[in-house]
Design an enzyme around this catalytic site. Sequence first.
Site, PDB file in Angstrom:
ATOM      1  CE  LYS A 189     -15.076  20.563  59.153  1.00 20.64           C
ATOM      2  NZ  LYS A 189     -16.455  20.832  59.566  1.00 20.64           N
ATOM      3  N   GLY A 242     -17.237  30.349  54.759  1.00 21.81           N
ATOM      4  CA  GLY A 242     -17.847  30.389  55.988  1.00 21.81           C
ATOM      5  C   GLY A 242     -17.575  31.709  56.472  1.00 21.81           C
ATOM      6  CB  SER A 243     -17.534  32.895  59.913  1.00 18.25           C
ATOM      7  OG  SER A 243     -16.619  32.022  60.664  1.00 18.25           O
ATOM      8  CB  THR A 244     -14.836  37.156  58.511  1.00 20.01           C
ATOM      9  OG1 THR A 244     -15.511  37.654  57.013  1.00 20.01           O
ATOM     10  CG2 THR A 244     -13.600  38.118  58.462  1.00 20.01           C
ATOM     11  N   GLY A 247     -12.132  32.024  58.314  1.00 25.69           N
ATOM     12  CA  GLY A 247     -11.246  32.563  57.361  1.00 25.69           C
ATOM     13  C   GLY A 247     -10.157  32.692  57.805  1.00 25.69           C
ATOM     14  CB  CYS A 300     -22.150  34.243  51.390  1.00 25.34           C
ATOM     15  SG  CYS A 300     -22.144  33.631  49.956  1.00 25.34           S
ATOM     16  CD  GLU A 399     -22.134  36.439  56.582  1.00 24.27           C
ATOM     17  OE1 GLU A 399     -21.642  36.049  57.171  1.00 24.27           O
ATOM     18  OE2 GLU A 399     -22.470  36.506  55.352  1.00 24.27           O
TER      19      GLU A 399
END
Length: 496
Positions: A189, A242-244, A247, A300, A399
């Site tokens: 995806k 990707g982002s925390t 996640g 990242c 971030e």
Amino acid sequence: MAVAENWKERTSELDYRNQAFIDNEYVDAASGETFECISPIDGQVLTQIASCDAEDIDRAVRAARTSFESGAWADLPAAKRKRVLFKFADLIAAHADELALLETLDMGKPISSSRREDIPGVAGTVRWFAEAIDKIYDEISPADGKGLGLITREPLGVVGAVVPWNFPLLMAAWKFAPALAAGNSIVIKPAEQSPLTALRVAELAAEAGLPQGVFNVVPGFGTSAGQALGRHMDVDALAFTGSTEVGKLFLKYSGESNMKIISLECGGKSPNIIMEDTEDLAVAAQESALGIFYNSGQVCVAASRLLVHENVREAFLEKVAEFGTKMVPGDPLNSTTKLGSMVDENQMNRVLSYIEKGKSEGAKLSLGGSQVRQNSGGYYIEPTIFDQVSNDMTIAREEIFGPVLSTITFKNPEEALQIANDTVYGLRANVWTSNVNTAHKMAKALKAGTVNVNTTDGGGITMPFGGYKQSGFGRDSSLHAFDKYCQLKSTYIRIT
Ligand code: NAP
Ligand code: MG
């Protein structure tokens, strides 16, 4: 490397793949829905992309499962799997101009980066894992003296990959190359901002000889297609970058569905520590500038927190600013441009709001800070440096994922370490010193998956890549990447 120059004219030759690729054919979303694929270079719509949801994900997972159980890929002799993946890598390399152009149009990075770094990196990643296929041996255990203990790796089955937009095809390749090399089938995806290269490369995978159903790409939104993949009962593992925040959702999806194996690469807030005894401040400054401004900071491992010793601070910052000033955002399709656009309007606004936050919390803006090239219709931000940042400010903690550097001053190594480790992230840390003892001590004490000494970028594909703490777990790159895509089976044979 000889690369084409007339990139702008060549955009008219492009034929966008905008449907899902399932079971080796391009298909519309079951719902018939589409979404706009917008180029951040100028804000123009490139094409309409199939907006897939749970029904399409289910179709792709069923295709992947059927192919896996048939053994058409998983049971091929290692040397044959290797040949197919080599051909896949060759096809990617042969289409490097086209893929680079798609990547640049879709997410706004300079064409020089996508043509010289991203796409060759994708071909190289596929080749590297292909080469490993017939060179990895399983184990025999000492067992108990009465029999033979075999420890073997088996492919998991169906692997889902939900990937981001900052290195769209490269981050996908970091997942699909080892997953395929291990014998799995995959459903990818891509990020809604950058689906074009994954969709195009899918037919190259089929052309290379990957059997039907092994390589599927399902574009769509995270909340629909991404979530459906995370929650699917027949997906064995889900690899995410990707982002925390997102996640953590995959851990929940797994717990609420079939307990699929999750691996997460969730970004960071990497410290870049300039010790007083740094040998060459000019080199360190140039790499520090690249470490935060490259790819417009949408990296990242971006060296986003500059920790600099008070005695070298002034000279060093001057040099970083000098390099930053040279990195003027330009047209990404011009082959001399070093800095492109942000991935989309949202990300640009997000970064601009962090810049405002930095100012309002009392940091000193010493370079940049604004949107530029408004006339282009695209989304560009100039290199930005904050000085006098303290580690509790928002711009030192969150971030930003933009070209924004936060500078913090320290007095001694102990303080540098304390600040460096005072973060929820732990993806990477860099330290600059000419003292070998300091290098070892700092490297050991820094809580990060990767520590670089005297560089902001080292190691490449031969070394594991992943995080401590809320940067996630599981490793991409190196042979350890296989751990995420294999079961470990113990077989004990009693000898009578
Ligand atoms: P994101 O939402 O984490 O996107 C990463 C992937 O997850 C995309 O494919 C996304 O699909 C998907 N996704 C989003 N929401 C989901 C959900 N609820 N369930 C399942 N999948 C979901 O990242 P973003 O919003 O694009 O960027 C926000 C911030 O994340 C950035 O500013 C940056 O700090 C961080 N980030 C980190 C990395 C990294 O390399 N570690 C990469 C990108 C972003 P859609 O694109 O359709 O939303
Ligand atoms: Mg896009």
